[in-house]
Design a protein around this motif. Structure first.
Motif, short mmCIF file in Angstrom:
data_model
loop_
_atom_site.label_atom_id
_atom_site.label_comp_id
_atom_site.label_asym_id
_atom_site.label_seq_id
_atom_site.Cartn_x
_atom_site.Cartn_y
_atom_site.Cartn_z
N VAL A 85 -4.58 6.74 -1.12
CA VAL A 85 -4.05 5.40 -0.90
C VAL A 85 -4.08 4.63 -2.21
O VAL A 85 -5.13 4.53 -2.86
CB VAL A 85 -4.86 4.64 0.18
N GLN A 86 -2.92 4.09 -2.57
CA GLN A 86 -2.79 3.25 -3.76
C GLN A 86 -2.54 1.82 -3.29
O GLN A 86 -1.61 1.56 -2.54
CB GLN A 86 -1.61 3.74 -4.63
N GLY A 87 -3.39 0.89 -3.73
CA GLY A 87 -3.22 -0.49 -3.33
C GLY A 87 -4.52 -1.07 -2.81
O GLY A 87 -5.55 -0.39 -2.71
N VAL A 134 0.85 -1.19 0.00
CA VAL A 134 0.00 0.00 0.00
C VAL A 134 0.89 1.24 0.00
O VAL A 134 1.90 1.29 0.70
CB VAL A 134 -0.93 0.01 1.24
N GLN A 135 0.49 2.21 -0.78
CA GLN A 135 1.22 3.48 -0.83
C GLN A 135 0.29 4.58 -0.32
O GLN A 135 -0.81 4.78 -0.86
CB GLN A 135 1.68 3.78 -2.26
N VAL A 136 0.73 5.29 0.70
CA VAL A 136 -0.10 6.31 1.36
C VAL A 136 0.54 7.67 1.18
O VAL A 136 1.72 7.85 1.50
CB VAL A 136 -0.25 6.01 2.87
N THR A 137 -0.23 8.63 0.68
CA THR A 137 0.28 9.98 0.46
C THR A 137 -0.63 10.99 1.16
O THR A 137 -1.86 10.92 1.04
CB THR A 137 0.35 10.31 -1.04
N SER A 187 -6.26 5.20 -7.48
CA SER A 187 -6.12 5.27 -6.03
C SER A 187 -7.47 5.52 -5.39
O SER A 187 -8.48 5.69 -6.07
CB SER A 187 -5.13 6.37 -5.64
N ARG A 188 -7.48 5.54 -4.07
CA ARG A 188 -8.69 5.88 -3.33
C ARG A 188 -8.40 7.08 -2.45
O ARG A 188 -7.30 7.21 -1.87
CB ARG A 188 -9.16 4.70 -2.46
#
Length: 582
Positions: free
Chosen positions: A102-104, A88-91, A119-120
């Protein structure tokens, strides 16, 4: 949860890639300064704040990221995480802090809304709730105000701020007592709902004290004041009953009663006479004004008036005017005579009325003297006034007694609840001993490795709920307090490592090692390396190079070259975390 990478969107940021297990971020000093002082501005603490920020923390006054935001709010930070076996990638950016990208994969029913880029987008509250479920097994919907949340728990895994390293059980100096109890009870495997019950009981007690203050009572007064109040109330009620009988039996003698009746008649006649006299005097004034206003007219005046305008009146006209004027004089004399007769009559009537008024006033004074000299009315008025005073006092006493009875009933209920709650807490504490004894044993082993003597993690049940403290041997050294924070945090990371929902991460800022001896720092890092490797959680330490005991760590078997993931330096602005000086 494990962090794989920490990055940012603007150039110059020193990207960090973290390994499983033990990691070190080292700050090197090249520019000469006072030995032992921290590396201000290189970014060690900022790195901890970035992790917390991406994991849902709010920015607070005095934090480094607040300073960064003030200079340039275009910064956005990204964590590459391994969460529940998913990448998971969180920005999260400084400009829009309530938006988490959040990507993933986030499960079958992911929170937030999808974005065209795949992403979400999550609100901050949604992200915190998601992390609470997956890192601590929390209920996504907090059942009560006094329930643990992800941020209050994860703060023990990534402490920041000046008050975070003075007490193992507090993550901020301003943290409330119930929050300390709640968070530590949850983390140590105790019944946190008991803490919520304790806090609700304290709130009810505070509300009762406020109600007592508004009722002009106090808890101390409620304890022993009801008996005295009841005694006074019974005495006042008896006096009031006696006074009521006295008023009911009160009789005015016949002569007083006749005098009162005659006084009422005379007073009414006086009012009528005064009205009559006033009317008579007004008529006299009017008649006198009309008598004085009747003019006398002469024929010569009329002839002179016409002569002024050049007209000469004949003799026949003069004779006619004389006849008219004589008739007018006759009427005027008759009217004046009538008014004078009326004025004489009115003066006579007014004089008689004045005389009668004086007689009535004298009779009124005699009746009043008779009544007041006998004291009948005064006595009755005094009895009635006293009756009113006692009635008011009795009402006040009744109200205060009822308030005290109600407050004492509520107080006794709360005392009973406190006893029941303490018993329940004690029983629950005993029944859960298999969970918290593991934490006590782990803390003892870690402090044994640090100080050569095992320390104590003490969990008590008191009249205020759970009480937590640590204790070590006197010879432990000057850095004991902060190393107790280190030992407690490492204990929590260890006991949570085997659970299905676990944060799986512990980050220590360099402040935790301040005032510690080299051998203690070496032992602490060695223990952290061993625990994080064997128990499969991630440990990250921020440390200054001048307090990094490289030789001692090598002797303890710690390979620093493979564990240092980032070196920060003050040799050049690009050596800082943000690639520039702030």
């Amino acid at each position: 949860m494990r962090i794989r990478r920490i990055s940012a969107n603007l150039p110059g940021f020193r990207e960090v890639r973290l390994n499983p297990g033990f990691n070190l971020v080292v700050a090197d000093r090249v520019v000469e300064g006072t030995p032992g002082t921290p590396r201000r501005g290189l970014g060690k603490t900022s790195l901890v704040e970035i992790v917390n920020y991406c994991l849902g923390a709010s920015l607070g006054v005095g934090q480094n990221l607040m300073h960064v935001k003030a200079l340039d709010d275009a910064w956005a930070f990204t964590l590459d995480l391994e969460l529940d076996g998913q990448q998971v990638q969180v920005t999260r950016g400084l400009r829009r802090p309530n938006e988490i990208r959040v990507q993933g994969e986030l499960g079958d029913e992911p929170p937030g809304v999808p974005d065209p880029d795949g992403s979400r987008l999550l609100r901050l509250s949604e992200w915190r709730a998601y992390l609470g479920v997956h890192c601590y097994g929390l209920n996504a919907d907090r059942p009560t105000k006094y329930a643990p949340g992800f941020r209050s728990l994860f703060a023990y895994s990534a402490r920041t701020g000046p008050g975070a390293f003075t007490d193992p059980f507090r993550i901020a100096a301003e943290q409330k007592a119930w929050q300390v109890q709640l968070n530590n009870a949850f983390l140590l495997g105790l019944n946190w709902r008991t803490v919520a019950s304790w806090q609700q009981l304290k709130n009810d007690e505070s509300a009762l004290r406020m109600l007592a203050d508004r009722s002009e009572q106090s808890v101390e007064r409620m304890e022993g004041g009801l008996g005295e109040l009841e005694s006074e109330r019974i005495r006042v009620a008896a006096d009031l009953a006696e006074l009521r009988r006295s008023i009911a039996d009160f009789r005015v003698l016949p002569q007083y009663r006749e005098a009162q009746q005659r006084l009422d008649v005379v007073t009414s006649e006086i009012k009528e006479l005064i009205s009559e006299i006033t009317l008579t005097e007004n008529l006299l004034a009017l008649y006198a004004e009309r008598v004085s206003a009747q003019p006398e007219v002469d024929v010569a005046d009329v002839v002179a008036l016409y002569a002024e305008v050049g007209v000469a009146l004949p003799d026949t006209t003069r004779r006619s005017l004389d006849e008219v004027l004589e008739f007018h004089r006759t009427i005027t004399r008759n009217r004046r005579d009538y008014l004078q007769v009326e004025m004489t009559r009115l003066r006579t009537t007014n004089a008689a009325a004045q005389t009668q008024l004086r007689h009535l006033e004298e009779e009124q004074q005699q009746a009043l003297r008779l009544l007041t000299s006998g004291g009948a009315l005064d006595d009755l008025a005094e009895l009635q006034a006293r009756f009113g005073q006692l009635s008011s006092r009795l009402e006040t006493l009744d109200r205060r007694a009822e308030d005290i009875r109600r407050l004492r009933t509520d107080l006794e209920k709360l005392r009973t609840q406190r006893q029941i709650l303490r018993h329940q807490t004690f029983v629950d504490h005993y029944e859960r001993r298999e969970q918290w004894t593991g934490a006590v044993a782990t803390f003892a082993r870690i402090t044994q490795a640090l100080f050569g003597e095992p320390g104590d993690l003490v969990i008590d049940v008191t009249d205020a709920g759970y009480a937590f403290r640590t204790r070590s041997r006197p010879e432990a050294g000057p850095g004991t307090d902060r190393l107790h924070v280190f030992a407690y945090d490492l204990t929590l990371a260890t006991i949570w490592a085997d659970r299905p929902n676990t944060p799986g991460l512990l980050i220590h800022d360099s402040a935790v090692f301040e005032r510690a001896e080299d051998r203690q720092v070496a032992r602490a890092l060695s223990v952290a390396a061993g625990q994080s490797t064997t128990r499969n959680f991630q440990y990250v330490a921020m440390i200054n190079s001048d307090v990094l005991p490289e030789e001692e760590l090598s002797a303890l078997g710690v390979d620093l070259d493979s564990r240092i993931v980032l070196r920060l330096t003050d040799a050049d602005p690009s050596g800082a975390l943000f690639g520039q000086s702030f």
